[in-house]
Design a protein around this motif. Structure first.
Motif, PDB file in Angstrom:
ATOM      1  N   TRP A  98       0.820  -1.212   0.000  1.00  0.00           N
ATOM      2  CA  TRP A  98       0.000   0.000   0.000  1.00  0.00           C
ATOM      3  C   TRP A  98       0.855   1.263   0.000  1.00  0.00           C
ATOM      4  CZ3 TRP A  98      -4.747   0.419  -1.475  1.00  0.00           C
ATOM      5  CH2 TRP A  98      -5.583  -0.694  -1.408  1.00  0.00           C
ATOM      6  N   TRP A  99       2.131   1.162   0.353  1.00  0.00           N
ATOM      7  CA  TRP A  99       3.017   2.322   0.276  1.00  0.00           C
ATOM      8  C   TRP A  99       3.190   2.795  -1.155  1.00  0.00           C
ATOM      9  CZ3 TRP A  99       4.466   5.633   3.799  1.00  0.00           C
ATOM     10  CH2 TRP A  99       4.391   5.263   5.136  1.00  0.00           C
ATOM     11  N   LEU A 100       2.947   1.920  -2.118  1.00  0.00           N
ATOM     12  CA  LEU A 100       3.054   2.319  -3.524  1.00  0.00           C
ATOM     13  C   LEU A 100       1.964   3.325  -3.902  1.00  0.00           C
ATOM     14  CD1 LEU A 100       4.010  -1.102  -5.131  1.00  0.00           C
ATOM     15  CD2 LEU A 100       5.510   0.790  -4.470  1.00  0.00           C
ATOM     16  N   ALA A 101       0.848   3.305  -3.164  1.00  0.00           N
ATOM     17  CA  ALA A 101      -0.201   4.305  -3.386  1.00  0.00           C
ATOM     18  C   ALA A 101       0.322   5.702  -3.044  1.00  0.00           C
ATOM     19  CB  ALA A 101      -1.439   3.977  -2.557  1.00  0.00           C
ATOM     20  N   PHE A 102       1.177   5.791  -2.028  1.00  0.00           N
ATOM     21  CA  PHE A 102       1.778   7.078  -1.679  1.00  0.00           C
ATOM     22  C   PHE A 102       2.718   7.551  -2.783  1.00  0.00           C
ATOM     23  CE2 PHE A 102       4.859   9.718   0.783  1.00  0.00           C
ATOM     24  CZ  PHE A 102       3.970  10.717   1.131  1.00  0.00           C
ATOM     25  N   THR A 103       3.443   6.609  -3.381  1.00  0.00           N
ATOM     26  CA  THR A 103       4.303   6.937  -4.516  1.00  0.00           C
ATOM     27  C   THR A 103       3.468   7.537  -5.642  1.00  0.00           C
ATOM     28  OG1 THR A 103       5.725   5.072  -3.941  1.00  0.00           O
ATOM     29  CG2 THR A 103       6.023   6.021  -6.124  1.00  0.00           C
ATOM     30  N   ALA A 104       2.328   6.902  -5.932  1.00  0.00           N
ATOM     31  CA  ALA A 104       1.437   7.395  -6.985  1.00  0.00           C
ATOM     32  C   ALA A 104       0.878   8.775  -6.630  1.00  0.00           C
ATOM     33  CB  ALA A 104       0.298   6.409  -7.210  1.00  0.00           C
ATOM     34  N   PHE A 105       0.556   8.998  -5.366  1.00  0.00           N
ATOM     35  CA  PHE A 105       0.039  10.294  -4.920  1.00  0.00           C
ATOM     36  C   PHE A 105       1.061  11.405  -5.150  1.00  0.00           C
ATOM     37  CE2 PHE A 105      -0.218  13.422  -1.443  1.00  0.00           C
ATOM     38  CZ  PHE A 105      -1.468  13.964  -1.708  1.00  0.00           C
ATOM     39  N   VAL A 106       2.306  11.153  -4.775  1.00  0.00           N
ATOM     40  CA  VAL A 106       3.360  12.158  -4.972  1.00  0.00           C
ATOM     41  C   VAL A 106       3.568  12.417  -6.464  1.00  0.00           C
ATOM     42  CG1 VAL A 106       5.811  12.671  -4.633  1.00  0.00           C
ATOM     43  CG2 VAL A 106       4.512  11.611  -2.794  1.00  0.00           C
ATOM     44  N   GLY A 107       3.601  11.351  -7.261  1.00  0.00           N
ATOM     45  CA  GLY A 107       3.764  11.506  -8.703  1.00  0.00           C
ATOM     46  C   GLY A 107       2.621  12.291  -9.332  1.00  0.00           C
ATOM     47  N   ALA A 108       1.396  12.015  -8.891  1.00  0.00           N
ATOM     48  CA  ALA A 108       0.230  12.735  -9.418  1.00  0.00           C
ATOM     49  C   ALA A 108       0.298  14.220  -9.062  1.00  0.00           C
ATOM     50  CB  ALA A 108      -1.057  12.121  -8.888  1.00  0.00           C
ATOM     51  N   ASN A 109       0.760  14.528  -7.856  1.00  0.00           N
ATOM     52  CA  ASN A 109       0.895  15.935  -7.464  1.00  0.00           C
ATOM     53  C   ASN A 109       1.977  16.639  -8.263  1.00  0.00           C
ATOM     54  OD1 ASN A 109      -0.906  16.841  -5.210  1.00  0.00           O
ATOM     55  ND2 ASN A 109      -0.209  14.885  -4.401  1.00  0.00           N
ATOM     56  N   LEU A 110       3.080  15.947  -8.540  1.00  0.00           N
ATOM     57  CA  LEU A 110       4.128  16.540  -9.379  1.00  0.00           C
ATOM     58  C   LEU A 110       3.603  16.798 -10.793  1.00  0.00           C
ATOM     59  CD1 LEU A 110       7.210  14.434  -8.252  1.00  0.00           C
ATOM     60  CD2 LEU A 110       6.880  16.881  -7.902  1.00  0.00           C
ATOM     61  N   LEU A 111       2.854  15.855 -11.329  1.00  0.00           N
ATOM     62  CA  LEU A 111       2.271  16.016 -12.660  1.00  0.00           C
ATOM     63  C   LEU A 111       1.289  17.190 -12.686  1.00  0.00           C
ATOM     64  CD1 LEU A 111       2.132  14.689 -15.499  1.00  0.00           C
ATOM     65  CD2 LEU A 111       0.196  13.388 -14.648  1.00  0.00           C
ATOM     66  N   GLN A 112       0.418  17.255 -11.685  1.00  0.00           N
ATOM     67  CA  GLN A 112      -0.548  18.349 -11.594  1.00  0.00           C
ATOM     68  C   GLN A 112       0.153  19.694 -11.506  1.00  0.00           C
ATOM     69  OE1 GLN A 112      -1.928  21.452  -9.303  1.00  0.00           O
ATOM     70  NE2 GLN A 112      -0.959  19.875  -8.116  1.00  0.00           N
ATOM     71  N   SER A 113       1.205  19.782 -10.699  1.00  0.00           N
ATOM     72  CA  SER A 113       1.891  21.078 -10.551  1.00  0.00           C
ATOM     73  C   SER A 113       2.624  21.473 -11.826  1.00  0.00           C
ATOM     74  CB  SER A 113       2.859  21.044  -9.368  1.00  0.00           C
ATOM     75  OG  SER A 113       3.973  20.228  -9.635  1.00  0.00           O
ATOM     76  N   GLY A 114       3.026  20.492 -12.609  1.00  0.00           N
ATOM     77  CA  GLY A 114       3.666  20.802 -13.885  1.00  0.00           C
ATOM     78  C   GLY A 114       2.706  21.432 -14.877  1.00  0.00           C
ATOM     79  N   PHE A 115       1.449  20.985 -14.837  1.00  0.00           N
ATOM     80  CA  PHE A 115       0.450  21.534 -15.766  1.00  0.00           C
ATOM     81  C   PHE A 115      -0.152  22.843 -15.268  1.00  0.00           C
ATOM     82  CE2 PHE A 115       0.168  17.118 -17.417  1.00  0.00           C
ATOM     83  CZ  PHE A 115       0.412  17.422 -18.744  1.00  0.00           C
ATOM     84  N   THR A 116      -0.398  22.939 -13.962  1.00  0.00           N
ATOM     85  CA  THR A 116      -1.096  24.113 -13.431  1.00  0.00           C
ATOM     86  C   THR A 116      -0.161  25.193 -12.914  1.00  0.00           C
ATOM     87  OG1 THR A 116      -1.243  23.189 -11.196  1.00  0.00           O
ATOM     88  CG2 THR A 116      -3.045  22.673 -12.729  1.00  0.00           C
ATOM     89  N   LYS A 117       1.123  24.865 -12.755  1.00  0.00           N
ATOM     90  CA  LYS A 117       2.114  25.792 -12.193  1.00  0.00           C
ATOM     91  C   LYS A 117       1.748  26.219 -10.779  1.00  0.00           C
ATOM     92  CE  LYS A 117       3.636  27.340 -16.638  1.00  0.00           C
ATOM     93  NZ  LYS A 117       3.340  28.148 -17.747  1.00  0.00           N
ATOM     94  N   TRP A 118       1.066  25.333 -10.026  1.00  0.00           N
ATOM     95  CA  TRP A 118       0.718  25.582  -8.635  1.00  0.00           C
ATOM     96  C   TRP A 118       0.991  24.321  -7.825  1.00  0.00           C
ATOM     97  CZ3 TRP A 118      -2.867  23.309  -5.294  1.00  0.00           C
ATOM     98  CH2 TRP A 118      -2.996  23.947  -4.063  1.00  0.00           C
ATOM     99  N   CYS A 119       1.649  24.483  -6.689  1.00  0.00           N
ATOM    100  CA  CYS A 119       1.983  23.378  -5.811  1.00  0.00           C
ATOM    101  C   CYS A 119       1.649  23.782  -4.380  1.00  0.00           C
ATOM    102  CB  CYS A 119       3.462  23.023  -5.944  1.00  0.00           C
ATOM    103  SG  CYS A 119       4.022  21.752  -4.812  1.00  0.00           S
ATOM    104  N   MET A 120       0.784  23.014  -3.716  1.00  0.00           N
ATOM    105  CA  MET A 120       0.375  23.367  -2.365  1.00  0.00           C
ATOM    106  C   MET A 120       1.561  23.377  -1.405  1.00  0.00           C
ATOM    107  SD  MET A 120      -2.413  21.773   0.242  1.00  0.00           S
ATOM    108  CE  MET A 120      -3.799  22.516  -0.585  1.00  0.00           C
ATOM    109  N   MET A 121       2.469  22.426  -1.547  1.00  0.00           N
ATOM    110  CA  MET A 121       3.622  22.389  -0.649  1.00  0.00           C
ATOM    111  C   MET A 121       4.487  23.635  -0.807  1.00  0.00           C
ATOM    112  SD  MET A 121       6.419  19.439  -0.184  1.00  0.00           S
ATOM    113  CE  MET A 121       7.628  19.541   1.091  1.00  0.00           C
ATOM    114  N   GLU A 122       4.640  24.100  -2.019  1.00  0.00           N
ATOM    115  CA  GLU A 122       5.428  25.310  -2.240  1.00  0.00           C
ATOM    116  C   GLU A 122       4.735  26.527  -1.615  1.00  0.00           C
ATOM    117  OE1 GLU A 122       8.070  27.425  -5.707  1.00  0.00           O
ATOM    118  OE2 GLU A 122       6.639  25.881  -6.280  1.00  0.00           O
ATOM    119  N   THR A 123       3.421  26.587  -1.697  1.00  0.00           N
ATOM    120  CA  THR A 123       2.663  27.666  -1.067  1.00  0.00           C
ATOM    121  C   THR A 123       2.868  27.644   0.444  1.00  0.00           C
ATOM    122  OG1 THR A 123       1.004  27.532  -2.815  1.00  0.00           O
ATOM    123  CG2 THR A 123       0.353  28.648  -0.798  1.00  0.00           C
ATOM    124  N   ILE A 124       2.808  26.455   1.035  1.00  0.00           N
ATOM    125  CA  ILE A 124       3.013  26.322   2.480  1.00  0.00           C
ATOM    126  C   ILE A 124       4.432  26.723   2.862  1.00  0.00           C
ATOM    127  CG2 ILE A 124       3.153  24.641   4.365  1.00  0.00           C
ATOM    128  CD1 ILE A 124       0.821  23.132   2.927  1.00  0.00           C
TER     129      ILE A 124
END
Length: 69
Positions: free
Chosen positions: A33-59
């Motif tokens: 199930w730790w691989l789901a976390f890998t997918a979550f991080v990858g999905a967030n990196l992909l999203q931030s690449g398209f939208t130019k917004w990253c919640m972690m960077e804002t924080i």
């Protein structure tokens, strides 16, 4: 260190750690199930690449990290 550098370091660390915890052949294996976390991080990196917004960077910026280029 700028916020974008911190984001990439943390994301890379999360990916490597979650792979170590999620791959059955690893000496640190806990559960696949730790691989789901890998997918979550990858999905967030992909999203931030398209939208130019990253919640972690804002924080990080609100916590005082300097913005990067």
């Amino acid at each position: 260190m700028s916020s974008w550098q911190i984001v990439r370091i943390v994301a890379g660390t999360f990916i490597l750690l979650s792979l170590a915890l999620g791959i059955p052949g690893s000496p640190l294996f806990v559960s696949q199930w730790w691989l789901a976390f890998t997918a979550f991080v990858g999905a967030n990196l992909l999203q931030s690449g398209f939208t130019k917004w990253c919640m972690m960077e804002t924080i990080l910026r609100k916590l005082g990290a300097r913005p990067g280029c």
